[in-house]
Design a protein around this motif. Sequence first.
Motif, PDB file in Angstrom:
ATOM      1  N   CYS A   1       0.828  -1.205   0.000  1.00  0.00           N
ATOM      2  CA  CYS A   1       0.000   0.000   0.000  1.00  0.00           C
ATOM      3  C   CYS A   1       0.862   1.256   0.000  1.00  0.00           C
ATOM      4  CB  CYS A   1      -0.946  -0.001   1.196  1.00  0.00           C
ATOM      5  SG  CYS A   1      -2.407  -1.033   0.947  1.00  0.00           S
ATOM      6  N   VAL A   2       1.889   1.278   0.799  1.00  0.00           N
ATOM      7  CA  VAL A   2       2.789   2.429   0.807  1.00  0.00           C
ATOM      8  C   VAL A   2       3.383   2.622  -0.581  1.00  0.00           C
ATOM      9  CG1 VAL A   2       4.987   3.312   1.709  1.00  0.00           C
ATOM     10  CG2 VAL A   2       3.307   2.313   3.262  1.00  0.00           C
ATOM     11  N   PHE A   3       3.811   1.542  -1.199  1.00  0.00           N
ATOM     12  CA  PHE A   3       4.389   1.593  -2.541  1.00  0.00           C
ATOM     13  C   PHE A   3       3.374   2.103  -3.561  1.00  0.00           C
ATOM     14  CE2 PHE A   3       5.131  -0.751  -6.579  1.00  0.00           C
ATOM     15  CZ  PHE A   3       6.342  -0.180  -6.927  1.00  0.00           C
ATOM     16  N   LEU A   4       2.190   1.535  -3.589  1.00  0.00           N
ATOM     17  CA  LEU A   4       1.175   1.927  -4.567  1.00  0.00           C
ATOM     18  C   LEU A   4       0.712   3.372  -4.367  1.00  0.00           C
ATOM     19  CD1 LEU A   4      -0.979  -1.328  -4.659  1.00  0.00           C
ATOM     20  CD2 LEU A   4       0.640  -0.537  -6.411  1.00  0.00           C
ATOM     21  N   LEU A   5       0.540   3.776  -3.116  1.00  0.00           N
ATOM     22  CA  LEU A   5       0.092   5.138  -2.850  1.00  0.00           C
ATOM     23  C   LEU A   5       1.162   6.166  -3.216  1.00  0.00           C
ATOM     24  CD1 LEU A   5      -1.841   4.603   0.482  1.00  0.00           C
ATOM     25  CD2 LEU A   5      -2.795   4.991  -1.803  1.00  0.00           C
ATOM     26  N   LYS A   6       2.408   5.815  -3.021  1.00  0.00           N
ATOM     27  CA  LYS A   6       3.498   6.719  -3.399  1.00  0.00           C
ATOM     28  C   LYS A   6       3.545   6.878  -4.918  1.00  0.00           C
ATOM     29  CE  LYS A   6       6.993   9.348  -2.849  1.00  0.00           C
ATOM     30  NZ  LYS A   6       6.678  10.759  -2.640  1.00  0.00           N
ATOM     31  N   ILE A   7       3.378   5.806  -5.650  1.00  0.00           N
ATOM     32  CA  ILE A   7       3.368   5.900  -7.110  1.00  0.00           C
ATOM     33  C   ILE A   7       2.192   6.755  -7.569  1.00  0.00           C
ATOM     34  CG2 ILE A   7       3.067   4.646  -9.265  1.00  0.00           C
ATOM     35  CD1 ILE A   7       4.662   2.380  -8.033  1.00  0.00           C
ATOM     36  N   LYS A   8       1.026   6.534  -6.970  1.00  0.00           N
ATOM     37  CA  LYS A   8      -0.159   7.333  -7.331  1.00  0.00           C
ATOM     38  C   LYS A   8       0.096   8.811  -7.055  1.00  0.00           C
ATOM     39  CE  LYS A   8      -4.853   8.393  -6.243  1.00  0.00           C
ATOM     40  NZ  LYS A   8      -5.295   9.122  -5.104  1.00  0.00           N
ATOM     41  N   GLU A   9       0.740   9.106  -5.942  1.00  0.00           N
ATOM     42  CA  GLU A   9       1.055  10.491  -5.598  1.00  0.00           C
ATOM     43  C   GLU A   9       1.948  11.133  -6.665  1.00  0.00           C
ATOM     44  OE1 GLU A   9       4.006  12.293  -2.326  1.00  0.00           O
ATOM     45  OE2 GLU A   9       2.353  11.131  -1.495  1.00  0.00           O
ATOM     46  N   ASP A  10       2.866  10.357  -7.201  1.00  0.00           N
ATOM     47  CA  ASP A  10       3.799  10.867  -8.209  1.00  0.00           C
ATOM     48  C   ASP A  10       3.205  10.887  -9.619  1.00  0.00           C
ATOM     49  OD1 ASP A  10       5.686  11.184  -6.231  1.00  0.00           O
ATOM     50  OD2 ASP A  10       6.761   9.334  -6.709  1.00  0.00           O
ATOM     51  N   ASP A  11       2.230  10.009  -9.887  1.00  0.00           N
ATOM     52  CA  ASP A  11       1.679   9.881 -11.242  1.00  0.00           C
ATOM     53  C   ASP A  11       0.229   9.416 -11.169  1.00  0.00           C
ATOM     54  OD1 ASP A  11       1.105   9.417 -13.902  1.00  0.00           O
ATOM     55  OD2 ASP A  11       2.541   7.773 -14.140  1.00  0.00           O
ATOM     56  N   GLU A  12      -0.701  10.357 -11.268  1.00  0.00           N
ATOM     57  CA  GLU A  12      -2.127  10.046 -11.171  1.00  0.00           C
ATOM     58  C   GLU A  12      -2.597   9.075 -12.258  1.00  0.00           C
ATOM     59  OE1 GLU A  12      -4.781  10.780  -9.115  1.00  0.00           O
ATOM     60  OE2 GLU A  12      -3.385  11.622  -7.679  1.00  0.00           O
ATOM     61  N   SER A  13      -1.961   9.082 -13.422  1.00  0.00           N
ATOM     62  CA  SER A  13      -2.389   8.191 -14.506  1.00  0.00           C
ATOM     63  C   SER A  13      -2.110   6.723 -14.175  1.00  0.00           C
ATOM     64  CB  SER A  13      -1.709   8.561 -15.823  1.00  0.00           C
ATOM     65  OG  SER A  13      -0.323   8.300 -15.766  1.00  0.00           O
TER      66      SER A  13
END
Length: 70
Positions: free
Chosen positions: A32-44
């Motif tokens: 979850c930390v990994f996925l949320l960090k990626i989402k934070e950096d790239d909404e697409s």
Amino acid sequence: MSEFDRFINCWLKFRRVYSVKDLDDDCKHVMCVFLLKIKEDDESFIDDLEIREDVEYCERVERKIILGVV
């Protein structure tokens, strides 16, 4: 076990189950930390429906963890 090894171990488990909610609590948090960090950096990133479901799940789960600590 190093943080990198922990992440790799959880990533491998995640790829076997293909759903964050099916992981054990430790790996659930790591992914979850990994996925949320990626989402934070790239909404697409969440354009993929499967990823979107995992990210939405993580947003709910991680928010509960954070609120429980405060």
